[in-house]
Design a protein around this motif. Sequence first.
Motif, PDB file in Angstrom:
ATOM      1  N   ASP A   1      13.798 -10.611   7.538  1.00  0.00           N
ATOM      2  CA  ASP A   1      12.744 -10.113   7.298  1.00  0.00           C
ATOM      3  C   ASP A   1      12.944  -9.080   5.915  1.00  0.00           C
ATOM      4  O   ASP A   1      11.923  -8.910   5.260  1.00  0.00           O
ATOM      5  CB  ASP A   1      12.262  -9.021   8.314  1.00  0.00           C
ATOM      6  CG  ASP A   1      11.668  -9.699   9.559  1.00  0.00           C
ATOM      7  OD1 ASP A   1      11.350 -11.144   9.625  1.00  0.00           O
ATOM      8  OD2 ASP A   1      11.685  -9.131  10.717  1.00  0.00           O
ATOM      9  N   THR A   2      14.068  -8.751   5.770  1.00  0.00           N
ATOM     10  CA  THR A   2      14.716  -7.759   4.529  1.00  0.00           C
ATOM     11  C   THR A   2      15.108  -8.269   3.327  1.00  0.00           C
ATOM     12  O   THR A   2      15.210  -7.966   2.493  1.00  0.00           O
ATOM     13  CB  THR A   2      15.250  -6.611   5.304  1.00  0.00           C
ATOM     14  OG1 THR A   2      16.318  -6.917   5.587  1.00  0.00           O
ATOM     15  CG2 THR A   2      14.262  -5.830   6.371  1.00  0.00           C
TER      16      THR A   2
ATOM     17  N   LEU B   1      22.261  -0.249   8.440  1.00  0.00           N
ATOM     18  CA  LEU B   1      21.265   1.039   8.468  1.00  0.00           C
ATOM     19  C   LEU B   1      20.520   0.743   7.239  1.00  0.00           C
ATOM     20  O   LEU B   1      19.151   1.358   7.298  1.00  0.00           O
ATOM     21  CB  LEU B   1      22.132   2.313   8.391  1.00  0.00           C
ATOM     22  CG  LEU B   1      22.728   2.530   9.616  1.00  0.00           C
ATOM     23  CD1 LEU B   1      23.982   3.627   9.345  1.00  0.00           C
ATOM     24  CD2 LEU B   1      22.044   3.335  10.570  1.00  0.00           C
ATOM     25  N   LYS B   2      20.837   0.440   6.255  1.00  0.00           N
ATOM     26  CA  LYS B   2      20.192   0.122   4.942  1.00  0.00           C
ATOM     27  C   LYS B   2      18.936  -1.028   5.180  1.00  0.00           C
ATOM     28  O   LYS B   2      17.769  -0.759   4.823  1.00  0.00           O
ATOM     29  CB  LYS B   2      21.012  -0.318   3.784  1.00  0.00           C
ATOM     30  CG  LYS B   2      20.273  -0.475   2.458  1.00  0.00           C
ATOM     31  CD  LYS B   2      21.040  -0.872   1.261  1.00  0.00           C
ATOM     32  CE  LYS B   2      20.380  -1.210   0.152  1.00  0.00           C
ATOM     33  NZ  LYS B   2      21.353  -1.494  -0.975  1.00  0.00           N
TER      34      LYS B   2
ATOM     35  N   VAL C   1      14.461  -0.317   5.625  1.00  0.00           N
ATOM     36  CA  VAL C   1      13.779  -1.048   4.729  1.00  0.00           C
ATOM     37  C   VAL C   1      12.818  -1.834   5.812  1.00  0.00           C
ATOM     38  O   VAL C   1      11.504  -2.021   5.738  1.00  0.00           O
ATOM     39  CB  VAL C   1      14.219  -2.253   4.007  1.00  0.00           C
ATOM     40  CG1 VAL C   1      13.421  -3.113   3.549  1.00  0.00           C
ATOM     41  CG2 VAL C   1      15.125  -1.816   2.976  1.00  0.00           C
ATOM     42  N   ASP C   2      13.264  -2.326   6.921  1.00  0.00           N
ATOM     43  CA  ASP C   2      12.673  -3.142   7.938  1.00  0.00           C
ATOM     44  C   ASP C   2      11.463  -2.176   8.819  1.00  0.00           C
ATOM     45  O   ASP C   2      10.369  -2.690   8.857  1.00  0.00           O
ATOM     46  CB  ASP C   2      13.649  -3.460   9.082  1.00  0.00           C
ATOM     47  CG  ASP C   2      12.924  -4.510  10.087  1.00  0.00           C
ATOM     48  OD1 ASP C   2      12.027  -5.468   9.834  1.00  0.00           O
ATOM     49  OD2 ASP C   2      12.919  -4.375  11.251  1.00  0.00           O
ATOM     50  N   ILE C   3      11.759  -0.881   9.049  1.00  0.00           N
ATOM     51  CA  ILE C   3      11.013  -0.095   9.757  1.00  0.00           C
ATOM     52  C   ILE C   3       9.803   0.402   8.851  1.00  0.00           C
ATOM     53  O   ILE C   3       8.433   0.388   9.202  1.00  0.00           O
ATOM     54  CB  ILE C   3      11.520   0.940  10.454  1.00  0.00           C
ATOM     55  CG1 ILE C   3      12.231   2.019   9.630  1.00  0.00           C
ATOM     56  CG2 ILE C   3      12.521   0.634  11.368  1.00  0.00           C
ATOM     57  CD1 ILE C   3      12.771   3.176  10.205  1.00  0.00           C
TER      58      ILE C   3
ATOM     59  N   GLY D   1       5.471  -0.243   9.155  1.00  0.00           N
ATOM     60  CA  GLY D   1       4.660   0.766   9.275  1.00  0.00           C
ATOM     61  C   GLY D   1       4.916   2.092   9.628  1.00  0.00           C
ATOM     62  O   GLY D   1       4.209   2.894   9.586  1.00  0.00           O
ATOM     63  N   VAL D   2       6.202   2.214   9.855  1.00  0.00           N
ATOM     64  CA  VAL D   2       6.656   3.356  10.166  1.00  0.00           C
ATOM     65  C   VAL D   2       6.540   4.315   8.773  1.00  0.00           C
ATOM     66  O   VAL D   2       7.124   4.036   7.859  1.00  0.00           O
ATOM     67  CB  VAL D   2       8.506   3.293  10.719  1.00  0.00           C
ATOM     68  CG1 VAL D   2       8.858   4.820  10.808  1.00  0.00           C
ATOM     69  CG2 VAL D   2       8.199   2.506  12.137  1.00  0.00           C
ATOM     70  N   VAL D   3       6.222   5.721   9.104  1.00  0.00           N
ATOM     71  CA  VAL D   3       6.299   6.485   8.125  1.00  0.00           C
ATOM     72  C   VAL D   3       7.443   7.490   8.253  1.00  0.00           C
ATOM     73  O   VAL D   3       7.793   8.041   9.212  1.00  0.00           O
ATOM     74  CB  VAL D   3       4.936   7.567   8.093  1.00  0.00           C
ATOM     75  CG1 VAL D   3       4.962   8.556   6.837  1.00  0.00           C
ATOM     76  CG2 VAL D   3       3.821   6.373   8.013  1.00  0.00           C
TER      77      VAL D   3
END
Length: 328
Positions: free
Chosen positions: A80-81, A135-136, A140-142, A146-148
């Motif tokens: 995904d990233t 973690l990096k 990016v994934d979240i 749509g996570v703010v």
Amino acid sequence: MSDCLVIGGGIIGMMTARSLSLAGAKVTLLDQQQCALESSWAGGGIISPLYPWRYDKLINELSSASQAVYGQLCAQIFEDTGLDPEYLKSGLLMMDEFGTPKASAWLKTHHLNYENHPRGALFTQIAQVRNPRLLKALKVDIINKGVVIIEQTKAEQLLIKAGQVIGVKTNQQDYLADHIVVCSGAWSSQWLKLKDEILPIKGQMIVLKAEPSAVSHIVLDQGRYIIPRKDGRLLVGSSMQNVGFDRSTDQQTRQSLQDFAVSRFSQLAKAKVEHHWSGFRPASRSGKVMLGRFGKFENVYLNTGHFRNGLNMAPESAKRITQLIIHQ
């Protein structure tokens, strides 16, 4: 206003935000500095408790369930990233404890086998991730989901109206949400009054630059470990110090870690120490993970106190909090 407000942007907070977002929630994540710069970044990335028989049933349940999904999870995040968490089933060579009565009984009960090795017991199923890279990628994934994320924002207290929690007061502004999830790690007790206090336990670690073939498996002995990365670097850890939020490193601990590595693999005598750092593990006074509703409030949840095992318990911890919130 968000459906869910997650406090803390380490591996526990970001995995929780991801799980809630995938369940359809509108999620805002707050971090007091930048995400993924504390315990999750500072650790080793071993996807297993070091000595599982030392821990309670919940910790082992969370760890086992997370181990089962980590490979697929990392592959999905990579897809995904485009960022590779470097999941690697390198196996763990344990040099001590595996033959004790307590360890033998636990291994038999949990049907966990190991291969005999000239230097100990080789648990071939144990994997690792390159935690800073995970973690990096996870950040990016979240964001893509749509996570703010709001950084440099420190939670100060719960906002309570008519006996109900409606949000969190921070050093910047008030944030309102239907549900609050506390994933603040070692800082949880600084702003939230917890019955079981959480305190920071400092660990110091080093990285050695060696040939890629110098060490084949994760090595564990006397509570310390050597973790081989794909590029030949060896992460060596870790000390344990109850000194509050003191980030300092010292030459004595650095030398002790280097001596540990060299005493197990003499060919590392000329390996260069590239980095030396410290981090804070979130330890509860009771030694237990805090996972569930907070006190009398039906919409405030704790996902903290994971001590040395935050990364290896994160997926299942996030799943259980999500199930509580969506009432499964």
